[in-house]
Design a protein around this motif. Structure first.
Motif, PDB file in Angstrom:
ATOM      1  N   MET A  16       0.812  -1.211   0.000  1.00  0.00           N
ATOM      2  CA  MET A  16       0.000   0.000   0.000  1.00  0.00           C
ATOM      3  C   MET A  16       0.854   1.273   0.000  1.00  0.00           C
ATOM      4  N   ASP A  17       1.944   1.261   0.708  1.00  0.00           N
ATOM      5  CA  ASP A  17       2.822   2.428   0.762  1.00  0.00           C
ATOM      6  C   ASP A  17       4.258   1.920   0.898  1.00  0.00           C
ATOM      7  N   GLU A  49      -5.707  -3.479   9.793  1.00  0.00           N
ATOM      8  CA  GLU A  49      -6.350  -2.839   8.646  1.00  0.00           C
ATOM      9  C   GLU A  49      -6.789  -3.863   7.605  1.00  0.00           C
ATOM     10  N   LYS A  53     -10.585  -4.710   6.341  1.00  0.00           N
ATOM     11  CA  LYS A  53     -10.983  -4.741   4.923  1.00  0.00           C
ATOM     12  C   LYS A  53     -11.748  -6.021   4.608  1.00  0.00           C
ATOM     13  N   GLU A 161     -12.008   2.464  -2.535  1.00  0.00           N
ATOM     14  CA  GLU A 161     -12.248   2.056  -1.152  1.00  0.00           C
ATOM     15  C   GLU A 161     -10.977   1.607  -0.435  1.00  0.00           C
ATOM     16  N   GLY A 162      -9.824   1.715  -1.099  1.00  0.00           N
ATOM     17  CA  GLY A 162      -8.556   1.420  -0.448  1.00  0.00           C
ATOM     18  C   GLY A 162      -8.146  -0.046  -0.460  1.00  0.00           C
ATOM     19  N   PRO A 165      -3.692  -0.765  -3.976  1.00  0.00           N
ATOM     20  CA  PRO A 165      -2.728   0.290  -3.636  1.00  0.00           C
ATOM     21  C   PRO A 165      -2.710   1.433  -4.641  1.00  0.00           C
ATOM     22  N   ALA A 166      -2.197   2.568  -4.184  1.00  0.00           N
ATOM     23  CA  ALA A 166      -2.124   3.768  -5.016  1.00  0.00           C
ATOM     24  C   ALA A 166      -1.315   3.528  -6.282  1.00  0.00           C
TER      25      ALA A 166
END
Length: 184
Positions: A16-17, A49, A53, A161-162, A165-166
């Motif tokens: 994700m990051d 997290e 989800k 909705e996350g 990943p970006a």
């Protein structure tokens, strides 16, 4: 259906990051108490997290309102599906068991059509892999989100909705062509 079981990808949080991941890894690599606690906190927070989800995806109301209906709207707004198809898919997605029979598609959904025409509409959607029978040669159907037009909407909503990943957005955006690539 097994109750209480979960599917968890503990490494998903690292995707994700990536910058945060490498920063936390660098802290842990120092080998001191502070770095170890920071790493453990990071991992446990990430796992929490991911579990949250999964819990959201196991909630039919959440999936309907945040993923499926917006995905259908996404496809409709881009004219990848017609208004009639949208109405049919919305009827299915909002039905208690996410399934319909041809007789469930009344005039308010598909307009005043004959039973023969209604069957043709369903056959066309089956042929285009947008509807699928729940049993071989069955007469109950559900939406088949594996169709490219519908799948793209699902992917977009999962991103919003996350759940994705970006980096997905960066990789999926069309790249502008340079002077030499487009022949100019």
């Amino acid at each position: 259906r097994v109750k209480g079981g979960r599917i968890l990808n503990p490494t998903a949080m690292f995707c994700m990051d990536r910058e945060e991941y490498y920063g936390m890894l660098a802290k842990a690599d120092k080998g001191d108490r502070e770095g170890s606690i920071a790493w453990c906190t990071y991992v446990l927070k990430g796992l929490l997290e991911e579990i949250e989800k999964i819990d959201r995806l196991l909630d039919p109301e959440y999936v309907q309102k945040k993923i499926l209906l917006p995905a259908l709207e996404f496809s409709r707004s881009r004219k990848q599906i017609t208004e009639r198809e949208y109405a049919i898919f919305k009827t299915i997605v909002t039905s208690p068991k996410m399934r319909i029979r041809a007789s469930d598609l009344d005039d308010s959904v598909i307009g005043a059509v004959s039973p023969v025409h209604r069957s043709r509409i369903i056959k066309d959607l089956k042929d285009r892999e947008m509807l699928m029978p729940l049993k071989k040669n069955g007469r109950e159907y559900t939406v088949q989100f594996t169709n490219n037009y519908l799948l793209r909407g699902i992917i977009e909503m999962l991103f919003a909705e996350g759940f994705i990943p970006a980096s997905y957005e960066e990789n999926s955006a069309p790249k502008p062509k340079g002077k030499h690539e487009n022949g100019a």
